[in-house]
Scaffold this active site. Structure first.
Site, PDB file in Angstrom:
ATOM      1  N   SER A 238      53.415  17.515  20.032  1.00  0.00           N
ATOM      2  CA  SER A 238      52.691  16.070  19.643  1.00  0.00           C
ATOM      3  C   SER A 238      51.644  16.464  18.838  1.00  0.00           C
ATOM      4  O   SER A 238      51.098  17.686  18.457  1.00  0.00           O
ATOM      5  CB  SER A 238      52.455  15.288  20.551  1.00  0.00           C
ATOM      6  OG  SER A 238      51.239  15.667  21.488  1.00  0.00           O
ATOM      7  N   LYS A 239      51.243  15.438  18.067  1.00  0.00           N
ATOM      8  CA  LYS A 239      49.727  15.623  17.382  1.00  0.00           C
ATOM      9  C   LYS A 239      48.754  16.414  18.186  1.00  0.00           C
ATOM     10  O   LYS A 239      48.046  17.191  17.288  1.00  0.00           O
ATOM     11  CB  LYS A 239      49.287  14.364  16.837  1.00  0.00           C
ATOM     12  CG  LYS A 239      50.024  13.620  15.840  1.00  0.00           C
ATOM     13  CD  LYS A 239      49.334  12.230  15.426  1.00  0.00           C
ATOM     14  CE  LYS A 239      50.563  11.619  14.477  1.00  0.00           C
ATOM     15  NZ  LYS A 239      49.842  10.198  14.081  1.00  0.00           N
ATOM     16  N   ARG A 240      48.556  16.343  19.520  1.00  0.00           N
ATOM     17  CA  ARG A 240      47.464  16.980  20.019  1.00  0.00           C
ATOM     18  C   ARG A 240      47.662  18.498  19.982  1.00  0.00           C
ATOM     19  O   ARG A 240      46.742  19.219  20.396  1.00  0.00           O
ATOM     20  CB  ARG A 240      47.080  16.520  21.418  1.00  0.00           C
ATOM     21  CG  ARG A 240      48.228  16.619  22.278  1.00  0.00           C
ATOM     22  CD  ARG A 240      48.140  15.733  23.661  1.00  0.00           C
ATOM     23  NE  ARG A 240      49.206  15.875  24.358  1.00  0.00           N
ATOM     24  CZ  ARG A 240      49.404  16.757  25.456  1.00  0.00           C
ATOM     25  NH1 ARG A 240      48.550  17.806  25.545  1.00  0.00           N
ATOM     26  NH2 ARG A 240      50.400  16.895  26.299  1.00  0.00           N
TER      27      ARG A 240
END
Length: 468
Positions: A238-240
């Site tokens: 994901s973005k993290r």
């Protein structure tokens, strides 16, 4: 058999790593079998779909070099066709209008949950023949009540669902707009898609789509569901984890070939081989060789691959991408050395194009100041005679090439009774602003005679100013 694959992203964000890998696998399968690769934009989510996201997807596909043979096709341009097929299903009894209200469906679900049953529509409108005043109906697909739906998945092998586990899917909302599982079926049918390679989050959609295709009398495509990509912590990428978009990797200085090579190895292998050219990917790729288990994204491995490609790719190709990064630093690549020469000089010590561009800035533009530690150590009163002698000799060089420039350094060191490093380092800091650069003869050659002499003059002035 004619092989036709498709990549069908939703334009609700950028082209991310998982989507890019799906596109790559579908593209490779089509190319290997001499088939057709289709790009379809599934933009029926009118609230979330944006033109910016469409452009980001197209830009990502172009940068990666995943050229499509047909498309892009937009689902929002095909609503009339979806309406035709919807009417066909209604007329043939494969679909029906459902007049249940939201309150009734909420009550149904609550009762099922209380009885610890799987929440599903119970088909109460299946036999309704009269409209319900004041209620805009949805349209549901009349799923078979018995038997099973099964397919031989290209990746996961035999997969089967009991039809009793599948409720009557809504294929058109109350406002008449078609739903995802219905539009996908119509598109795959009309576009004669033979092989659907997509993420395994679609496994539960596949039996529903197969049943609709069967109701339409269509030949079924072959399905392959690719496992997800995980971050280093084991959670879904994901973005993290830094996986914002494919174009972020361009911005961070990765070559598209490096990213493609990394993506193809995320879930697929060919023996112990790690480095693949595009032609090798096409030659060796088989969907049946895709691993069943999830893959873990390793940024360090990607960085290693990128350095390999910087080192071994055609310098002219690397320079093509380097020019874009130089432009981001407000550098005009024509006002200085040929970027191809810069690539050859800098690629060994650069892991990304961003590093290469930043460390090459001094070739094209004057730097604002010297690196403090480098200047303190190398631009001193004792270096003045060295720099003055170098300036005198370099001003007299008639052929500004690496060999005569190297000879100037060697002879200057010998005549002054110094080691070569005692001559080269003050000169390096004078012309580059730092103690790190390519070999000194290469640095001077790329910098050019006028800039070199000007930088030495500036360094001498800097030393004098410190004295004063």
């Amino acid at each position: 058999m004619t092989h036709r694959t498709r990549f069908a992203p939703s334009p609700t964000g950028h082209l991310h790593i998982g989507g890019a890998r799906t596109a790559l696998f579908s593209w490779l399968y089509a190319r290997k079998h001499g088939g057709t690769f289709i790009l379809r934009i599934e933009d029926t989510d009118l609230e979330r779909s944006t033109v910016e996201s469409v452009n980001a997807i197209l830009e990502g596909m172009t940068w990666l070099g995943l050229e499509y043979d047909e498309g892009p096709f937009y689902q929002t341009h095909r609503f009339d066709r979806y309406g035709e097929v919807m009417e066909q299903l209604l007329e043939q009894g494969h679909a029906y209008r459902c007049y249940c209200t939201k309150e009734e469906l909420d009550e149904l679900r609550a009762g099922q949950m209380e009885r610890k049953e799987k929440p599903r529509y119970d088909g109460r409108c299946r036999h309704r023949t009269e409209p319900r005043p004041g209620v805009s109906p949805v349209i549901r697909f009349r799923n078979a009540a018995e038997g099973e739906v099964a397919w031989d998945d290209l990746v996961r092998g035999r997969i089967a669902f009991r039809n009793s586990e599948l409720d009557d899917l809504i294929i058109a909302r109350s406002d008449g707009t078609p739903t995802y599982n219905f539009t996908v079926v119509v598109d795959d049918l009309d576009m004669k898609v033979s092989h659907v390679i997509r993420g395994d989050d679609h496994v539960n959609n596949t039996p529903r789509q197969i049943n609709i295709l069967k109701a339409l009398g269509a030949e079924l495509p072959h399905y392959g569901h690719v496992p997800m990509i995980l971050g280093a912590d084991g959670a879904r990428l994901s973005k993290r984890h830094g996986a914002v978009s494919v174009m972020q990797y361009r911005d961070e200085g990765y070559l598209p070939e490096a990213l493609l090579n990394y993506l193809v190895r995320l879930g697929w292998s060919y023996g112990d081989q790690e480095i693949f050219s595009i032609d090798e990917m096409i030659e060796y790729f088989e969907a049946t060789d895709i691993n069943h288990s999830a893959s873990t994204f390793n940024p360090d491995k990607l960085l290693w691959l990128n350095h390999h490609y910087l080192m071994h790719s055609d310098p002219a190709h690397v320079a093509h991408h380097l020019r874009w990064h130089l432009g981001r630093l407000d550098i005009d690549p024509t006002d200085g050395p040929d970027p191809v020469e810069v690539v050859l000089a800098q690629r060994e010590r650069s892991k990304t194009l961003v590093e290469m561009a930043q460390s090459s800035r001094f070739f094209y533009m004057d730097f604002d100041d010297y690196d403090p530690k480098s200047a303190q150590k190398n631009l001193t009163a004792s270096s003045v005679p060295v720099l003055e002698e170098l300036r005198r000799r370099l001003a007299g060089v008639e052929t500004w090439e690496k060999e005569p420039l190297h000879a100037v350094l060697v002879f200057t060191a010998e005549d002054l009774g110094l080691k070569l490093g005692q001559v080269a380092q003050p000169l390096r800091v004078a012309v580059a602003g730092t103690a790190v650069s390519p070999p000194m003869d290469v640095t001077l050659y790329l910098l050019g005679q006028l800039r070199t002499l000007s930088r030495i003059d500036r360094a001498l002035q800097h030393i004098q100013a410190k004295k004063d």
